[in-house]
Design a protein around this motif. Structure first.
Motif, mmCIF file in Angstrom:
data_model
loop_
_atom_site.group_PDB
_atom_site.id
_atom_site.type_symbol
_atom_site.label_atom_id
_atom_site.label_comp_id
_atom_site.label_asym_id
_atom_site.label_seq_id
_atom_site.Cartn_x
_atom_site.Cartn_y
_atom_site.Cartn_z
ATOM 1 N N UNK A 163 0.829 -1.205 0.000
ATOM 2 C CA UNK A 163 0.000 0.000 0.000
ATOM 3 C C UNK A 163 0.862 1.253 0.000
ATOM 4 N N UNK A 164 0.335 2.369 -0.501
ATOM 5 C CA UNK A 164 1.041 3.640 -0.329
ATOM 6 C C UNK A 164 1.296 3.917 1.147
ATOM 7 N N UNK A 165 2.525 4.302 1.470
ATOM 8 C CA UNK A 165 2.870 4.595 2.853
ATOM 9 C C UNK A 165 3.105 3.383 3.723
ATOM 10 N N UNK A 166 3.181 2.203 3.111
ATOM 11 C CA UNK A 166 3.317 0.975 3.897
ATOM 12 C C UNK A 166 4.570 0.979 4.766
ATOM 13 N N UNK A 167 5.630 1.635 4.302
ATOM 14 C CA UNK A 167 6.896 1.631 5.046
ATOM 15 C C UNK A 167 7.060 2.835 5.960
ATOM 16 N N UNK A 168 6.033 3.673 6.051
ATOM 17 C CA UNK A 168 6.081 4.785 6.999
ATOM 18 C C UNK A 168 6.034 4.254 8.432
ATOM 19 N N UNK A 169 6.374 5.104 9.369
ATOM 20 C CA UNK A 169 6.313 4.713 10.772
ATOM 21 C C UNK A 169 4.893 4.335 11.170
ATOM 22 N N UNK A 170 4.810 3.473 12.177
ATOM 23 C CA UNK A 170 3.519 3.055 12.705
ATOM 24 C C UNK A 170 3.030 4.066 13.733
ATOM 25 N N UNK A 171 1.705 4.172 13.854
ATOM 26 C CA UNK A 171 1.170 5.104 14.827
ATOM 27 C C UNK A 171 -0.216 4.728 15.311
ATOM 28 N N UNK A 172 -0.487 5.076 16.561
ATOM 29 C CA UNK A 172 -1.813 4.966 17.174
ATOM 30 C C UNK A 172 -2.090 6.329 17.796
ATOM 31 N N UNK A 173 -3.290 6.887 17.520
ATOM 32 C CA UNK A 173 -3.568 8.264 17.897
ATOM 33 C C UNK A 173 -4.985 8.416 18.448
ATOM 34 N N UNK A 174 -5.192 9.514 19.197
ATOM 35 C CA UNK A 174 -6.554 9.969 19.432
ATOM 36 C C UNK A 174 -6.647 11.428 18.993
ATOM 37 N N UNK A 175 -7.784 11.752 18.389
ATOM 38 C CA UNK A 175 -8.035 13.083 17.854
ATOM 39 C C UNK A 175 -9.169 13.716 18.648
ATOM 40 N N UNK A 176 -8.938 14.940 19.114
ATOM 41 C CA UNK A 176 -9.916 15.635 19.946
ATOM 42 C C UNK A 176 -10.499 16.819 19.176
ATOM 43 N N UNK A 177 -11.818 16.888 19.130
ATOM 44 C CA UNK A 177 -12.501 17.989 18.456
ATOM 45 C C UNK A 177 -12.428 19.229 19.341
ATOM 46 N N UNK A 178 -11.934 20.348 18.784
ATOM 47 C CA UNK A 178 -11.772 21.572 19.576
ATOM 48 C C UNK A 178 -12.826 22.627 19.260
ATOM 49 N N UNK A 179 -13.859 22.221 18.529
ATOM 50 C CA UNK A 179 -14.920 23.152 18.150
ATOM 51 C C UNK A 179 -14.785 23.650 16.733
ATOM 52 N N UNK A 180 -13.586 23.505 16.163
ATOM 53 C CA UNK A 180 -13.344 23.947 14.788
ATOM 54 C C UNK A 180 -12.675 22.873 13.945
ATOM 55 N N UNK A 181 -11.827 22.077 14.576
ATOM 56 C CA UNK A 181 -11.096 21.033 13.860
ATOM 57 C C UNK A 181 -10.651 19.978 14.862
ATOM 58 N N UNK A 182 -10.006 18.930 14.354
ATOM 59 C CA UNK A 182 -9.493 17.860 15.205
ATOM 60 C C UNK A 182 -8.013 18.103 15.503
ATOM 61 N N UNK A 183 -7.632 17.973 16.765
ATOM 62 C CA UNK A 183 -6.223 18.033 17.152
ATOM 63 C C UNK A 183 -5.723 16.611 17.389
ATOM 64 N N UNK A 184 -4.524 16.338 16.916
ATOM 65 C CA UNK A 184 -3.956 14.992 16.928
ATOM 66 C C UNK A 184 -3.086 14.786 18.163
ATOM 67 N N UNK A 185 -3.313 13.676 18.863
ATOM 68 C CA UNK A 185 -2.520 13.321 20.039
ATOM 69 C C UNK A 185 -1.934 11.928 19.833
ATOM 70 N N UNK A 186 -0.653 11.789 20.083
ATOM 71 C CA UNK A 186 0.046 10.536 19.820
ATOM 72 C C UNK A 186 -0.030 9.614 21.037
ATOM 73 N N UNK A 187 -0.495 8.399 20.812
ATOM 74 C CA UNK A 187 -0.452 7.348 21.831
ATOM 75 C C UNK A 187 0.807 6.522 21.655
ATOM 76 N N UNK A 188 1.121 6.187 20.408
ATOM 77 C CA UNK A 188 2.328 5.429 20.081
ATOM 78 C C UNK A 188 2.773 5.821 18.682
ATOM 79 N N UNK A 189 4.067 5.964 18.470
ATOM 80 C CA UNK A 189 4.565 6.321 17.132
ATOM 81 C C UNK A 189 6.023 5.901 17.016
ATOM 82 N N UNK A 190 6.379 5.363 15.854
ATOM 83 C CA UNK A 190 7.766 5.018 15.596
ATOM 84 C C UNK A 190 7.879 3.895 14.586
#
Length: 376
Positions: free
Chosen positions: A307-334
């Protein structure tokens, strides 16, 4: 700049930027099954983990028990969901799954002891991308809905006997003759009935679910969409929107519902266009503030690295709605071995009874629990 303005800006920053959550990773196993469910297997009142060929005994999850050998094809275990359900009504929690290669939807029977679990066919459906459970008919019970790309879409209701107990068999209800990669369910038009979302549009539920015709509204084209496609009111305007990942490409978006009289349309907004293989996601309140967060991550080697991006780093995230857009928070990345992806089917449950939702993720990059420690 006067003092009042400075105080206003500081207060605004404090209010709009909550402290991120802290998660503690527990590696459970380096198995490569891509689905994990959470339920009490042995009736001791403690949640256990069920993934692939094994279940892991809670609350430590260090002791594992064999369920049975799962069919292996190339890099895949042919076991693409883990939906808890007491199918035969014996008081032991079973689970429902399906496989791409076996082309079968089936349930796996919990024997109530340490013996091997027996699989039972529900239907020969064609290739099962993965499976989800929603209360389609509004009877208060979950129905099983497999995503079977390029095949008919149908849902399966567990037949129940005395006291609402499962009987071990299901009844099939057809929805449409063909659908693509991706599936969601929720009330789009506000009529109180849940509609199906497929990549080609949304299927309006008839008043008579058993005999009526589901009507396709071609309001969008979602490509190789996630399972699930979330149906939620993102901007709190009373209209349900869509959250869609690209399961085998880059992109994560939300689609804002717009109304012009009776006409329903959707406007696409980016959440994270820079990560690939957002194949699955959940919507849950991780920080106990009464607002839901989007939880998702990369599916590692979804198409065996093609797939496209298959060799990119792995990540698990949660996104929080701030009233205008989603902000990204990293749970795990690397990179592999450090970062962790989300697999095909993951679970969000309070594992230790502390009131905080934890995240359990499987995948070809292993099985892990992320214990939610709150904000620090």
């Amino acid at each position: 700049m006067n003092v009042s303005l400075i105080v206003f800006i500081l207060l605004r920053l404090l209010i709009s930027e909550p402290k991120p959550l802290v998660f503690e990773k527990q590696l459970i196993a380096m198995e490569s099954a891509e689905s994990v469910g959470v339920f009490d297997v042995n009736g001791d009142g403690k949640p256990d983990l069920v993934s692939g060929s094994y279940w892991y005994e809670g609350p430590e999850f260090t002791k594992r028990h064999l369920i049975g050998q799962v069919k292996r094809v190339s890099e895949y275990f042919d076991d693409f969901s883990t939906i808890p359900m007491d199918v035969n009504g014996d008081g032991n929690m079973d689970y429902v799954t399906g496989g791409w290669f076996g082309k079968t939807l089936f349930w796996v029977e919990n024997p109530g002891n340490n013996g091997e679990w027996q699989p039972h066919e529900i239907a020969n459906t064609g290739n099962v991308e993965t499976t989800r459970a929603w209360d389609v008919d509004g009877d208060g019970q979950l129905d099983i809905v497999p995503n079977t790309p390029n095949q008919p879409l149908a849902y399966y209701s567990l037949k129940r006997g005395d006291g609402g107990k499962g009987t071990g068999s299901f009844e099939k209800y057809p929805v449409t003759e063909k659908h693509g990669h991706g599936l969601g369910f929720g009330d789009i038009n506000g009529d109180g009935r849940g509609d199906f979302i497929i990549p080609e549009g949304w299927l309006e539920a008839p008043e008579d679910l058993k005999n009526g015709k589901w009507q396709l509204h071609e309001a969008f084209q979602l490509g190789g969409a996630s399972v699930p496609i979330l149906v939620v009111d993102v901007n709190k305007n009373g209209l349900n929107d869509l959250i869609v990942g690209q399961g085998h490409d880059y992109g994560l978006h939300w689609y804002e519902q717009k109304r012009n009289g009776a006409d329903i349309s959707f406007t696409q907004h980016p959440i994270d266009p820079y990560q690939s293989q957002y194949h699955t996601m959940e919507w849950a309140d991780l920080d106990n503030d009464g607002k839901m967060e989007l939880i998702t991550g990369k599916r590692y080697r979804a198409h065996n690295g093609n797939d496209p991006g298959a060799n990119d780093h792995l990540g698990l995230y949660y996104f929080k709605w701030n009233g205008e857009s989603f902000s990204k928070n990293i749970i795990s990345y690397g990179p592999f071995g450090e970062g962790k992806g989300a697999g095909l089917y993951f679970s969000v449950e309070d594992l230790n009874g502390d009131g905080m939702l934890d995240i359990v993720v499987a995948g070809k990059d292993g099985l892990a629990v992320f214990h939610n420690k709150g904000s620090k």
